[in-house]
Design an enzyme around this catalytic site. Structure first.
Site, PDB file in Angstrom:
ATOM      1  N   ASP A 174       0.840  -1.206   0.000  1.00  0.00           N
ATOM      2  CA  ASP A 174       0.000   0.000   0.000  1.00  0.00           C
ATOM      3  C   ASP A 174       0.874   1.255   0.000  1.00  0.00           C
ATOM      4  O   ASP A 174       0.565   2.250  -0.665  1.00  0.00           O
ATOM      5  CB  ASP A 174      -0.928  -0.007   1.224  1.00  0.00           C
ATOM      6  CG  ASP A 174      -1.812  -1.246   1.247  1.00  0.00           C
ATOM      7  OD1 ASP A 174      -2.340  -1.604   0.179  1.00  0.00           O
ATOM      8  OD2 ASP A 174      -1.942  -1.874   2.319  1.00  0.00           O
ATOM      9  N   HIS A 201      -5.497  -3.587   5.579  1.00  0.00           N
ATOM     10  CA  HIS A 201      -5.141  -3.874   4.188  1.00  0.00           C
ATOM     11  C   HIS A 201      -6.340  -4.440   3.425  1.00  0.00           C
ATOM     12  O   HIS A 201      -6.360  -5.591   3.015  1.00  0.00           O
ATOM     13  CB  HIS A 201      -3.948  -4.844   4.129  1.00  0.00           C
ATOM     14  CG  HIS A 201      -3.597  -5.218   2.719  1.00  0.00           C
ATOM     15  ND1 HIS A 201      -3.059  -4.324   1.807  1.00  0.00           N
ATOM     16  CD2 HIS A 201      -3.742  -6.378   2.033  1.00  0.00           C
ATOM     17  CE1 HIS A 201      -2.884  -4.920   0.646  1.00  0.00           C
ATOM     18  NE2 HIS A 201      -3.301  -6.167   0.749  1.00  0.00           N
TER      19      HIS A 201
HETATM   20  P1  NAD Z   1      -0.595 -18.406  -5.447  1.00  0.00           P
HETATM   21  O1  NAD Z   1      -1.803 -19.262  -5.520  1.00  0.00           O
HETATM   22  O2  NAD Z   1       0.130 -18.102  -6.698  1.00  0.00           O
HETATM   23  O3  NAD Z   1       0.462 -19.039  -4.438  1.00  0.00           O
HETATM   24  C1  NAD Z   1       0.103 -19.467  -3.163  1.00  0.00           C
HETATM   25  C2  NAD Z   1       1.007 -20.608  -2.781  1.00  0.00           C
HETATM   26  O4  NAD Z   1       0.643 -21.022  -1.466  1.00  0.00           O
HETATM   27  C3  NAD Z   1       0.888 -21.844  -3.691  1.00  0.00           C
HETATM   28  O5  NAD Z   1       2.164 -22.216  -4.170  1.00  0.00           O
HETATM   29  C4  NAD Z   1       0.312 -22.908  -2.775  1.00  0.00           C
HETATM   30  O6  NAD Z   1       0.778 -24.213  -3.045  1.00  0.00           O
HETATM   31  C5  NAD Z   1       0.800 -22.409  -1.439  1.00  0.00           C
HETATM   32  N1  NAD Z   1       0.087 -22.997  -0.305  1.00  0.00           N
HETATM   33  C6  NAD Z   1      -1.225 -23.311  -0.181  1.00  0.00           C
HETATM   34  N2  NAD Z   1      -1.455 -23.879   1.009  1.00  0.00           N
HETATM   35  C7  NAD Z   1      -0.265 -23.911   1.656  1.00  0.00           C
HETATM   36  C8  NAD Z   1       0.143 -24.385   2.911  1.00  0.00           C
HETATM   37  N3  NAD Z   1      -0.714 -24.929   3.764  1.00  0.00           N
HETATM   38  N4  NAD Z   1       1.435 -24.256   3.241  1.00  0.00           N
HETATM   39  C9  NAD Z   1       2.313 -23.696   2.393  1.00  0.00           C
HETATM   40  N5  NAD Z   1       1.989 -23.231   1.189  1.00  0.00           N
HETATM   41  C10 NAD Z   1       0.717 -23.350   0.825  1.00  0.00           C
HETATM   42  O7  NAD Z   1      -1.029 -17.054  -4.717  1.00  0.00           O
HETATM   43  P2  NAD Z   1      -0.204 -15.677  -4.609  1.00  0.00           P
HETATM   44  O8  NAD Z   1      -0.553 -14.823  -5.765  1.00  0.00           O
HETATM   45  O9  NAD Z   1       1.214 -15.985  -4.337  1.00  0.00           O
HETATM   46  O10 NAD Z   1      -0.898 -15.026  -3.311  1.00  0.00           O
HETATM   47  C11 NAD Z   1      -0.739 -15.591  -2.050  1.00  0.00           C
HETATM   48  C12 NAD Z   1      -1.507 -14.812  -0.989  1.00  0.00           C
HETATM   49  O11 NAD Z   1      -0.968 -13.501  -0.839  1.00  0.00           O
HETATM   50  C13 NAD Z   1      -2.987 -14.610  -1.320  1.00  0.00           C
HETATM   51  O12 NAD Z   1      -3.755 -14.820  -0.158  1.00  0.00           O
HETATM   52  C14 NAD Z   1      -3.065 -13.142  -1.739  1.00  0.00           C
HETATM   53  O13 NAD Z   1      -4.324 -12.589  -1.531  1.00  0.00           O
HETATM   54  C15 NAD Z   1      -2.032 -12.555  -0.807  1.00  0.00           C
HETATM   55  N6  NAD Z   1      -1.529 -11.221  -1.197  1.00  0.00           N
HETATM   56  C16 NAD Z   1      -1.308 -10.316  -0.209  1.00  0.00           C
HETATM   57  C17 NAD Z   1      -0.801  -9.056  -0.506  1.00  0.00           C
HETATM   58  C18 NAD Z   1      -0.535  -8.062   0.584  1.00  0.00           C
HETATM   59  O14 NAD Z   1      -0.337  -6.876   0.268  1.00  0.00           O
HETATM   60  N7  NAD Z   1      -0.459  -8.431   1.838  1.00  0.00           N
HETATM   61  C19 NAD Z   1      -0.512  -8.729  -1.851  1.00  0.00           C
HETATM   62  C20 NAD Z   1      -0.737  -9.681  -2.829  1.00  0.00           C
HETATM   63  C21 NAD Z   1      -1.256 -10.940  -2.501  1.00  0.00           C
HETATM   64  C1  LMR Z   2      -3.073  -6.470  -3.069  1.00  0.00           C
HETATM   65  O1  LMR Z   2      -3.289  -5.446  -2.419  1.00  0.00           O
HETATM   66  O2  LMR Z   2      -2.617  -6.454  -4.216  1.00  0.00           O
HETATM   67  C2  LMR Z   2      -3.336  -7.806  -2.419  1.00  0.00           C
HETATM   68  O3  LMR Z   2      -3.963  -7.652  -1.195  1.00  0.00           O
HETATM   69  C3  LMR Z   2      -4.019  -8.773  -3.318  1.00  0.00           C
HETATM   70  C4  LMR Z   2      -5.454  -8.440  -3.573  1.00  0.00           C
HETATM   71  O4  LMR Z   2      -6.284  -9.346  -3.462  1.00  0.00           O
HETATM   72  O5  LMR Z   2      -5.758  -7.298  -3.912  1.00  0.00           O
END
Ligand code: NAD
Ligand code: LMR
Length: 339
Positions: A174, A201
């Protein structure tokens, strides 16, 4: 002459790599390391000279990712762990644990729509952290962060290992977005720009404080409202552009690597490490809140209060209260209802 220059260059390189090796041993574990965020985040942490051991854990796919990243000629030794039976080994001795495990959004979903799947994942991972690495600094990326951080806190409390100074929700993306959008709107060099972002967030709980942006330049209320909305909807902007193929991964990996680097610097005793993060807080009457946090050898050393807010930001603060409070309680209740 050329020989002398070559010798000096060689000496410099040698000294440089000596300095790089001389930092304390620091193990970083990434849980969800084979995912969209996990892979580029793993690469960025491999490039970080503060890391001596990089442990890459996922339920599947990590041997390949670890083998690939391990060939990069930087300090960190890389090891891959796949499947629950290897989670303990991945965690043991970790100084910083980064959690991007879980499902991402598709168009039309809110972050809270991810709760049903991701709450259980974060709970299970936090349970293992309490057992194998109770003193690590934990960086939670998995959404909905507003609930997953309280989930981790409750799990640690139940295990008797909770230290609020060591649990962080990663809201760095953010801040990165607010800086980028502000710099672009006001034609400023982005490297000189900072914008604190407080609250949580998700949607309106993301509250950028453009009244405290640096450098200060003349800005209209209309521009502030546009920038606030764009920062709040930044995640959705990416989800829509990816059209069903997930959410922000590359910018999130950059943000996650930046925040983990701040944690490592803090642990190593670097002074004045300050980042916005969603932590247990008394800055407002909400038990978790993101604001500027000083990170030191024990994690959170100080949480800064919000500073003077504009009327528009005061209203934003009031508006986010109900939603953030609900998300926090939802996370806490989940752990109590699923012992
Ligand atoms: P993705 O599906 O590409 O990857 C997620 C990974 O987690 C996969 O490789 C999966 O196998 C793994 N996984 C699932 N269960 C698991 C477990 N029990 N133990 C270990 N690994 C496990 O998803 P992504 O695009 O990498 O996003 C991941 C998360 O991050 C989502 O929840 C998304 O919303 C979040 N996110 C947060 C922010 C933020 O600003 N905080 C930003 C972007 C994404
Ligand atoms: C973001 O801010 O990009 C993450 O929290 C992923 C989402 O779901 O928007």
């Amino acid at each position: 002459m050329a020989g002398r220059q070559a010798a000096v260059a060689l000496l410099r390189r040698g000294l440089g790599s000596l300095a790089e090796q001389a930092g304390p041993q620091r193990k970083v574990a990434i849980l969800g390391a084979a995912g969209g965020i996990g892979q580029p985040l793993g690469l960025l942490m491999k490039l970080n000279p503060l890391v001596s051991h990089l442990a890459l854990y996922d339920i599947v796919g990590t041997p390949g990712v670890a083998a690939d990243i391990s060939h990069v000629n930087t300090r960190a030794h890389v090891s891959g762990y796949a499947g629950e039976e290897q989670l303990g080994e991945a965690l043991k001795g970790a100084d910083v644990i980064i959690i991007p495990a879980g499902v991402p959004r598709k168009p039309g979903m809110t972050r809270d729509d991810l709760f049903n799947i991701n709450a259980g994942i974060v709970k299970a991972l936090a349970t293992a952290i309490a057992k194998y690495a109770p003193h690590a600094l934990v960086n939670v990326i998995s959404n909905p962060v507003n609930s997953t951080v309280p989930i981790a806190a409750e799990v640690f409390k139940k295990a008797g290992t909770y230290d609020p100074k060591r649990l962080f929700g990663v809201t760095t993306l953010d801040v990165i977005r607010a800086r980028t959008f502000y710099a672009s709107k006001k034609n400023l060099p982005v490297k000189d720009v900072d914008v604190p972002v407080v609250g949580g967030h998700a949607g309106i709980t993301i509250l950028p404080l453009f009244s405290q942006a640096t450098p200060q330049v003349p800005i209209t209320q209309e521009e502030i409202e546009y920038l606030t909305k764009r920062t709040q909807d930044g995640g959705t902007e990416v989800v829509q552009a990816k059209a069903g193929k997930g959410s922000a991964t590359l910018s999130m990996a950059y943000a996650g690597a930046h925040f983990a680097d701040a944690c490592l610097k803090g642990l190593n005793g670097v002074e004045n490490v300050v980042e916005c993060s969603y932590v247990e807080s008394t800055v407002t009457d909400l038990p978790f809140f993101s604001s500027k946090v000083h990170i030191g050898k024990n994690g959170v050393e100080k949480i800064y209060d919000l500073g003077p807010l504009s009327d528009y930001e005061q209203q934003g603060l009031k508006d986010l209260h109900v939603e953030l409070a609900k998300s926090i309680v939802k996370g806490q209740t989940f752990v109590h209802d699923n012992p």
